[in-house]
Design a protein around this motif. Sequence first.
Motif, PDB file in Angstrom:
ATOM      1  N   ILE A  30      38.015 -11.422  25.239  1.00 38.82           N
ATOM      2  CA  ILE A  30      38.754 -10.330  25.868  1.00 38.82           C
ATOM      3  C   ILE A  30      37.435  -9.295  25.970  1.00 38.82           C
ATOM      4  O   ILE A  30      37.006  -8.727  27.108  1.00 38.82           O
ATOM      5  N   LEU A  65      43.472  -4.221  27.207  1.00 36.80           N
ATOM      6  CA  LEU A  65      43.629  -5.492  26.191  1.00 36.80           C
ATOM      7  C   LEU A  65      43.210  -5.461  24.780  1.00 36.80           C
ATOM      8  O   LEU A  65      43.611  -6.098  23.879  1.00 36.80           O
ATOM      9  N   LYS A  69      45.176  -6.361  21.464  1.00 36.91           N
ATOM     10  CA  LYS A  69      44.691  -7.199  20.617  1.00 36.91           C
ATOM     11  C   LYS A  69      44.909  -6.894  19.306  1.00 36.91           C
ATOM     12  O   LYS A  69      44.920  -7.970  18.424  1.00 36.91           O
TER      13      LYS A  69
END
Length: 112
Positions: A30, A65, A69
Amino acid sequence: MTRNTNVQITDEALAFAKPMLCAVISRTEITQKLNKVKGRYFVYLLLKDNEVIYVGRSFNLSCRLSWHKYRKDFKDVYLAEYETYAECCQAEKQITKYYSPVENKLWVNYGT
């Protein structure tokens, strides 16, 4: 339309708009892969054990993201980029309705 939790993104799920780009990245990629992706419209699907567990949209994908996470248990992310904000919003709504992910059920009003 039947509920489909398989990781495959079907033509039926995307029939309302065509993404410009589709990709799958792992949770560990990511930060390194998305730092330069800003100012673009994405719908993302969080995947765990070949099941879509969450659908969202973002204009700042790396930041969004990274937040997920540390708050959600997922392995991979399916990304679909859209040309306009309107297409992105419509795509998120339709994909969420199609997959009915467990993590979205608390806040999504699917409408008619």
